[in-house]
Design an enzyme around this catalytic site. Structure first.
Site, short mmCIF file in Angstrom:
data_model
loop_
_atom_site.label_atom_id
_atom_site.label_comp_id
_atom_site.label_asym_id
_atom_site.label_seq_id
_atom_site.Cartn_x
_atom_site.Cartn_y
_atom_site.Cartn_z
CG ASP A 147 40.30 38.47 34.46
OD1 ASP A 147 39.87 38.05 35.54
OD2 ASP A 147 40.38 37.75 33.44
CG ASP A 197 37.66 43.14 31.12
OD1 ASP A 197 37.59 41.98 30.68
OD2 ASP A 197 38.66 43.58 31.72
C1 BG6 Z 1 41.10 38.08 30.16
C2 BG6 Z 1 42.43 38.52 30.71
O1 BG6 Z 1 40.08 38.61 30.94
O2 BG6 Z 1 41.00 36.65 30.18
C3 BG6 Z 1 43.55 37.84 29.94
O3 BG6 Z 1 42.54 39.93 30.59
C4 BG6 Z 1 43.37 36.33 30.00
O4 BG6 Z 1 44.78 38.23 30.50
C5 BG6 Z 1 42.01 35.97 29.43
O5 BG6 Z 1 44.40 35.68 29.25
C6 BG6 Z 1 41.73 34.48 29.47
O6 BG6 Z 1 41.61 34.07 30.81
P1 BG6 Z 1 41.46 32.58 31.30
O7 BG6 Z 1 40.99 32.73 32.72
O8 BG6 Z 1 40.45 31.91 30.42
O9 BG6 Z 1 42.81 31.95 31.19
MG MG Z 2 40.65 43.15 31.76
#
Ligand code: BG6
Ligand code: MG
Length: 212
Positions: free
Chosen positions: A11, A9
């Site tokens: 984030d 993963d």
């Molecule tokens: C995930 C995060 O990696 O990505 C979530 O943990 C987030 O919190 C999701 O909502 C979507 O991210 P993005 O960048 O497409 O808004």
């Molecule tokens: Mg994450």
């Protein structure tokens, strides 16, 4: 044991963009007068942008919002979030993460990304990791976000490997659930490790080197 590949993963695992997500959602929620705190934020980990918005709006008591208004709120949050991402440089990749990635690759493991984020390519580029991974599966190639296993199954497909040969690394409970639903084992850090959601619950990402 006996893994051929690691699917990370992004984030909250390889970088601290989970904190930027929190700050941007907090600014949006404050603007709407909606209560939002780190505990609610933990429920957004791994969840798509629009599903995250729905979780935040559980605390909303104002006039009903239509789909266009919801899209505008999500867009506003994403603009704030991308301002933070734009400030990132390769120095935002911690030495520990870099050493761990290099050591895993040195052991012959293939490395992939499995992230719900549509901002994945931008983040990897900011961190100097554009082109580093053997496969990238992200929010741009899936229709269902975690806890659905789609993003990890796609990563394994891109690698040409069965789930059982890949270890998923996650900070989200929804991500560990997604891994298990797809037949993967999960090593967890952060919030998911605290919840005991993984097959391995790690204090630090470098402990991955003891697992594989
Ligand atoms: C995930 C995060 O990696 O990505 C979530 O943990 C987030 O919190 C999701 O909502 C979507 O991210 P993005 O960048 O497409 O808004
Ligand atoms: Mg994450």
């Amino acid at each position: 044991m006996g893994y051929q590949a690691i699917i990370f993963d992004l984030d909250g695992v390889l970088c601290h963009t989970d904190e930027y997500h929190y700050q941007a959602w907090k600014a949006m929620a404050d603007g709407l007068g909606v209560y939002f705190d780190p505990e609610i934020n933990n429920r957004l980990r791994g969840v798509s942008r629009m599903d995250s918005l729905e979780i935040i709006l559980e605390q909303y008591n104002g006039p009903e919002l239509n789909q266009a208004e919801k899209l505008a709120l999500a867009e506003k949050k994403n603009e704030l979030y991308r301002q933070s991402l734009a400030q990132m440089t390769p120095d935002d990749l911690s030495g520990e993460v870099k050493r761990t990635l290099d050591a895993l690759r040195g052991r012959g493991l293939r490395l992939a990304i499995g992230s719900s984020s549509k901002n994945t390519p931008f983040i990897l580029e900011r961190l100097g990791l554009g082109g580093f991974f053997d496969a990238v599966s992200d929010g741009n190639n899936i229709t269902r976000s975690k806890p659905d296993p789609e993003v990890f199954l796609k990563a394994a497909e891109f690698l040409g490997l069965p789930s059982g040969d890949c270890l998923v690394v996650e900070d989200a409970v929804s991500g560990a659930q997604a891994a298990h639903a797809g037949g993967f084992r999960a090593a967890c850090v952060g919030d998911a490790a605290k919840a005991g959601a993984g097959d391995y619950n790690l204090d630090r990402i470098s402990e991955l080197l003891d697992v594989v």
